[in-house]
Design a protein around this motif. Structure first.
Motif, PDB file in Angstrom:
ATOM      1  N   GLN A   1      -3.225   4.077   0.263  1.00 35.81           N
ATOM      2  CA  GLN A   1      -4.123   3.694  -0.833  1.00 35.81           C
ATOM      3  C   GLN A   1      -4.332   2.194  -0.791  1.00 35.81           C
ATOM      4  O   GLN A   1      -3.385   1.417  -0.771  1.00 35.81           O
ATOM      5  N   LYS A   2      -5.605   1.769  -0.816  1.00 37.49           N
ATOM      6  CA  LYS A   2      -5.934   0.359  -0.679  1.00 37.49           C
ATOM      7  C   LYS A   2      -6.118  -0.344  -2.036  1.00 37.49           C
ATOM      8  O   LYS A   2      -5.702  -1.487  -2.192  1.00 37.49           O
TER       9      LYS A   2
ATOM     10  N   GLU B   1       1.730   4.950   0.761  1.00 30.02           N
ATOM     11  CA  GLU B   1       1.280   5.893   1.786  1.00 30.02           C
ATOM     12  C   GLU B   1       1.175   7.300   1.201  1.00 30.02           C
ATOM     13  O   GLU B   1       1.996   7.713   0.390  1.00 30.02           O
ATOM     14  N   THR B   2       0.096   7.969   1.573  1.00 31.39           N
ATOM     15  CA  THR B   2      -0.072   9.385   1.214  1.00 31.39           C
ATOM     16  C   THR B   2      -0.223  10.162   2.508  1.00 31.39           C
ATOM     17  O   THR B   2      -0.296   9.594   3.604  1.00 31.39           O
TER      18      THR B   2
ATOM     19  N   GLU C   1       0.828  -1.195   0.000  1.00 31.22           N
ATOM     20  CA  GLU C   1       0.000   0.000   0.000  1.00 31.22           C
ATOM     21  C   GLU C   1       0.865   1.248   0.000  1.00 31.22           C
ATOM     22  O   GLU C   1       1.687   1.451   0.902  1.00 31.22           O
TER      23      GLU C   1
ATOM     24  N   ASP D   1     -11.095   9.489   0.190  1.00 33.43           N
ATOM     25  CA  ASP D   1     -10.893   8.717  -1.045  1.00 33.43           C
ATOM     26  C   ASP D   1     -10.565   9.648  -2.206  1.00 33.43           C
ATOM     27  O   ASP D   1     -10.950  10.829  -2.215  1.00 33.43           O
ATOM     28  N   ILE D   2      -9.872   9.054  -3.193  1.00 38.50           N
ATOM     29  CA  ILE D   2      -9.434   9.829  -4.359  1.00 38.50           C
ATOM     30  C   ILE D   2     -10.384   9.547  -5.531  1.00 38.50           C
ATOM     31  O   ILE D   2     -10.624   8.380  -5.887  1.00 38.50           O
TER      32      ILE D   2
ATOM     33  N   VAL E   1      -8.923   5.241   0.242  1.00 36.47           N
ATOM     34  CA  VAL E   1      -7.771   5.563   1.102  1.00 36.47           C
ATOM     35  C   VAL E   1      -8.123   5.236   2.556  1.00 36.47           C
ATOM     36  O   VAL E   1      -9.199   5.634   3.048  1.00 36.47           O
TER      37      VAL E   1
ATOM     38  N   ILE F   1      -9.974   5.639  -5.994  1.00 33.77           N
ATOM     39  CA  ILE F   1      -8.987   4.986  -5.121  1.00 33.77           C
ATOM     40  C   ILE F   1      -9.429   5.160  -3.671  1.00 33.77           C
ATOM     41  O   ILE F   1      -9.465   6.296  -3.162  1.00 33.77           O
TER      42      ILE F   1
ATOM     43  N   ARG G   1      -7.542   0.353  -6.566  1.00 29.52           N
ATOM     44  CA  ARG G   1      -7.861   1.304  -7.651  1.00 29.52           C
ATOM     45  C   ARG G   1      -8.973   0.702  -8.518  1.00 29.52           C
ATOM     46  O   ARG G   1      -8.895  -0.454  -8.951  1.00 29.52           O
TER      47      ARG G   1
END
Length: 415
Positions: A87-88, A81-82, A79, A291-292, A277, A275, A90
């Motif tokens: 992020q899990k 990292e941000t 995963e 989430d993205i 998160v 994505i 896509r």
């Protein structure tokens, strides 16, 4: 005694003529158009072409399509990292769209192909009608000849009775009677042969109508040659479906080129990435674990477009090929039209000539009747006149049949 024999001869001829005339009045036939309509309705060949036309029509609906929608999903084994979390996975969805007007061009091309296929239906129906008509007129010829043979056999039997009477008084020999009987046998043979021909032609027509081969086919009892012929020119060939087919094919190639030009333009796409998160547990911040969502726009540019240039060149060559095919077919149709008109004119000339010959043969027969009154009849002359009359009658029937067959061909070519 001589006058009584003459009256007997005349009465027998009158009865034969009246019998044949009543036969014409009482006979009946089914209209040719009825057989044509039945053949078109029942013919497997027509059904096959109609199905092909339906398939071509359905391809117009098929043309209204878009490229497959692309859907993808992925899971991050490691995963990333941000700042707001890890992020899990896509998830993506993407749809490519053709350039403006491409779908319309595709539908126009499919429609032009459907129109070309529909012309094939018309051609198949016209060819089937032509075949049915030709068999129908052949049956008319056979049955008209059978009727003439029946009349001539009856006439020969009358001559035979006269010959037997003449033998009794010493005015003829038994050889004359035998000759008359042999001539009757020959005519009966011709009639039997015609019967077999009738079975074959009838089976062929029933095959076109998709009926049992031995089903009775009724035809008109009499046909005539009209006093005047319709005039035709080569310009009338322009409406023939065999030529219109090439016009439709030419148009389909034009639409194919328009579609090719549209396919050579860029395609653009719309998409969306999602994505999920995970929230961070080591701190609390704004948008933690948010989430993205990422909308996307893409474009597909055919940089290497040699394929489309090649298709354009092929379409241009295809147009020239179709035009050459049309010109070639037009030449064939012109030749067929000239041949049909010529043979129809020949049939009229032969009919008129045989009509004159029949009048003269009748005059010769009248002379024989008068000779019979004086007891000087020559049965060799009787047979000669009878053979001539039969020849002229058969020739007339063939001329009538040929006239109508050629008229059918002319109608096929010009209407």
């Amino acid at each position: 005694m001589k006058m009584q024999r003459s009256n007997y001869f005349i009465k027998q001829k009158a009865m034969l003529f009246l019998g044949s005339w009543l036969l014409v009045l009482n006979s009946y036939g089914q209209d040719l158009q009825t057989y044509i309509d039945e053949a078109i309705t029942n013919s497997p060949e027509i059904q096959k072409v109609l199905f092909q036309s339906d398939i071509a029509d359905e391809k117009v609906n098929e043309a209204n399509w878009l490229p497959n929608t692309e859907v993808s999903a992925g899971y991050f084994v490691s995963e990333p990292e941000t700042r707001v979390g890890a992020q899990k996975a896509r998830f993506s969805v993407k749809q490519m769209l053709p350039w403006f007007g491409t779908i319309t061009a595709r539908e126009n091309y499919a429609s032009s192909m459907a129109e070309a296929q529909y012309v094939e239906v018309t051609i198949a129906k016209r060819k089937l009608a032509l075949s049915v008509s030709q068999y129908y007129y052949q049956l008319y010829e056979i049955r008209a000849k059978q009727e003439v043979l029946d009349k001539n056999i009856g006439l020969l039997k009358t001559y035979e009775q006269l010959a037997l009477t003449s033998v009794e008084v010493g005015k003829a020999s038994a050889v004359d009677v035998l000759r008359l009987q042999m001539r009757q046998n020959e005519l009966q043979q011709e009639k039997d042969v015609l019967l077999q021909q009738n079975k074959g032609i009838q089976a062929a027509l029933n095959s076109l109508v998709n009926r049992d081969y031995d089903t009775d086919v009724l035809v008109v009892s009499s046909l005539e040659i009209p006093e005047e012929d319709n005039l035709y020119s080569y310009e009338s060939l322009s409406v023939n479906p065999e030529l219109l087919k090439y016009d439709k094919l030419y148009e389909s190639v034009t639409q194919s080129e328009l579609l090719n030009q549209r396919d050579a333009l860029p395609m653009f796409g719309l998409g969306l990435d999602y994505i999920p998160v995970a929230e961070r547990t080591d701190m609390n911040m704004v948008d933690n674990g948010k989430d993205i969502v990422m909308p996307m726009v893409s474009i597909s540019i055919p940089i290497f477009n040699k394929r489309y240039k090649s298709v354009s060149k092929q379409n241009e060559l295809r147009k020239q090929e179709i035009q050459s095919q049309k010109d070639e077919r037009l030449n064939v149709l012109k030749a067929d039209l000239s041949k049909a008109i010529s043979q129809r004119n020949q049939a009229r000339i032969k009919f008129n000539t045989q009509q004159k010959n029949l009048v003269q043969a009748q005059n010769a027969e009248d002379i024989l009747i008068k000779n019979y009154e004086t007891g000087t009849i020559d049965f060799n002359d009787v047979l000669d006149i009878q053979e001539l009359q039969l020849k002229f009658q058969m020739s007339q029937i063939e001329s009538v049949k040929n006239y109508h067959v050629q008229s059918t061909i002319i109608n096929y070519l010009t209407k």
